[in-house]
Enzyme design. Structure first.
Site, short mmCIF file in Angstrom:
data_model
loop_
_atom_site.label_atom_id
_atom_site.label_comp_id
_atom_site.label_asym_id
_atom_site.label_seq_id
_atom_site.Cartn_x
_atom_site.Cartn_y
_atom_site.Cartn_z
CD GLU A 1 -2.82 -1.20 2.41
OE1 GLU A 1 -4.04 -1.32 2.22
OE2 GLU A 1 -2.30 -1.14 3.55
C1 ACM Z 1 -2.11 -5.50 3.85
O1 ACM Z 1 -3.21 -5.96 4.22
N1 ACM Z 1 -1.97 -4.18 3.69
C2 ACM Z 1 -0.99 -6.34 3.56
#
Ligand code: ACM
Length: 483
Positions: free
Chosen positions: A299
């Site tokens: 992310e």
């Molecule tokens: C994640 O759930 N950001 C790996």
């Protein structure tokens, strides 16, 4: 022998029973401290049944003893074991010490969780034999200790429970926007400032290096490898708040206690960023006997793609220079990766880029393994962005059917993460993890043929009293006809 989780490879019942003798001992044919420790743990675990710790002896074994012996053929592998129960003896054989550990976990499940009453209990085990080997080498759970700090004693209890179900990795998500949870001596404000709060603005916390070493040793004595994760270049607000010089504009943001993601980033253009990463990875590597250092990489929406790729490739070099293998969430597939690197699949978006590089995968599909997902709409904790995850769904999936082009040989194993945005106590962790984690443990260990919810749920029902005996606050889902 019919209620074992995870289901063993081969079980054969035989006539008769083994009855404990007044002088039953646990006999080990090895002076290896890990093996002797396994015998002592077994003795302790049997106290509710045997009423007193069985003596541990170096033998020779005599009639009525429980023997742990490193005498099995190499074909049982590093974690396999053979367990034989006859009216005259209980014998666990393995090729390697970890196999003896797993044989004792199975033996514990062959005994009742406790025998109330009698001062000095006699106990019995039905005769038979078990030949057992795991399907996957990596069987993991993850705790997010960053959104909410989890105290070492609580981590130890979690390790006890997961080890009883033959999981062998505990991934600790040690850092995120809301908290940095491990002492780094060369950058001490990471923990003292970056670790000072948590989601919602409550108290934070961090592990001193001594506490962390103790956790690593505790886990190792139960054949659990700790996988430390330092999440970067995103999920780094606690870092940026601790050190203004790591920020592009030189200004440190305030500590963050919300639950948004994708807004923070280390600066891939600044040399000091890599000095920081080198120091942190060096200190973490020195605390880590296991092969992996997980660098997150998920992310990173606040990092331009070119910067992201350059950053991950350079960090991979830093990890490899410390003689460790890099692990990262599937997004790292955008970078050029070393064949030793392991990627962790979670939502599919970039897993294909990983497969193209023929890397090994740990599978943590959010829809089947994210233990912070609600069981159903009534669950008062957790999230539902990946859907609801009931007990059947967490058991009833097959790693090789998850994504096109992923075959058995691409899969190192499975892992069930528990993110803690909404979860702050061990009771809450246990409620979300159990019993779903048992289903995922079975997917990691057991052969897929014969996977069947009706059969599994009947076995799972027998684990209610066992989980209660361990003091686990599990969710007694109505899908299971609990005992
Ligand atoms: C994640 O759930 N950001 C790996």
């Amino acid at each position: 022998m019919q209620n074992i989780i995870p289901k063993p490879h081969t079980v054969m019942a035989a006539p008769g029973v083994f009855r404990s003798r007044p002088l039953t001992r646990i006999v080990v044919n090895s002076a290896d401290p890990f093996v002797v420790g396994i015998a002592r743990q077994l003795a302790d675990a049997l106290v509710p049944v045997a009423k007193q710790p069985l003596p541990v002896s170096d033998g020779p074994a005599r009639e009525g003893d429980i023997s742990l012996a490193l005498t099995a053929h190499a074909s049982v592998g590093s974690e396999g074991y053979l367990l034989t129960v006859t009216p005259t003896e209980i014998l666990i054989r393995a090729f390697a010490p970890a196999g003896l550990f797993y044989g004792t976990q199975t033996l514990r499940q062959l005994l009742p969780p406790s025998i109330p009453g009698a001062e000095k209990g006699g106990w019995e085990v039905a005769a038979g034999s078990i030949h057992d080997v795991p399907r996957f080498a990596y069987r993991g759970a993850m705790l997010d200790v960053a959104r909410h700090f989890i105290a070492p004693r609580d981590i130890k209890k979690y390790i006890d429970i997961i080890a009883a179900y033959k999981l062998n990795h505990l991934h600790l998500h040690l850092t995120d926007d809301q908290g940095w949870r491990i002492e780094i001596r060369s950058w001490d404000k990471l923990a003292t400032h970056g670790g000072s709060t948590s989601v919602g603005g409550g108290a934070g916390g961090y592990y001193t290096q001594a506490e962390y070493r103790d956790l690593v040793e505790y886990a190792a004595s139960r054949h659990v490898t700790i996988v430390p994760e330092i999440d970067m270049p995103g999920h780094t607000s606690a870092v940026l708040s601790s050190y203004p010089e790591l920020n592009r504009d030189g200004i440190a943001p305030a500590l963050y206690t919300g639950v948004q993601v994708g807004f923070s980033s280390l600066d891939a253009d600044k040399e000091i960023t890599y000095a920081f990463v080198e120091d942190v990875v060096r200190e973490i590597a020195a605390l880590t006997p296991g092969p992996y250092i997980h660098i997150g990489g998920d992310e990173a929406q606040a990092t331009p793609t070119d910067d992201y790729v350059r950053f991950i490739e350079r960090v991979q070099g830093i990890v490899n220079a410390c003689d460790k293998q890099m692990m990262g969430w599937e997004e790292i597939g955008q970078a050029r990766l070393d064949p030793s690197t392991v990627a962790q699949h979670w939502n599919g978006a970039q897993t294909r880029a990983v497969i193209k590089q023929a890397l090994k995968l740990v599978l943590s599909p959010a829809t089947f393994t994210y233990l912070d997902m609600k069981y159903d709409a009534a669950t008062h904790l957790g999230q539902d962005w990946a859907g609801e995850l009931d007990v059947k769904k967490a058991y009833d999936w097959e790693p090789t059917r998850l994504l096109d082009g992923i075959y058995e040989q691409d899969i190192l194993g499975v892992e069930a993460p528990l993110w803690t945005e909404t979860i702050s106590t061990l009771d809450e962790i246990e409620y979300m993890a159990f019993p779903r984690l048992l289903g995922i443990a079975e997917i990691g260990w057991s052969q897929p043929d014969g996977q069947n919810w009706e059969e599994y749920s009947a076995r799972l029902a027998a684990h209610g009293p066992r989980l209660r005996q361990m003091g686990v606050n599990f969710f007694a889902a109505s899908q299971v006809d609990w005992k």
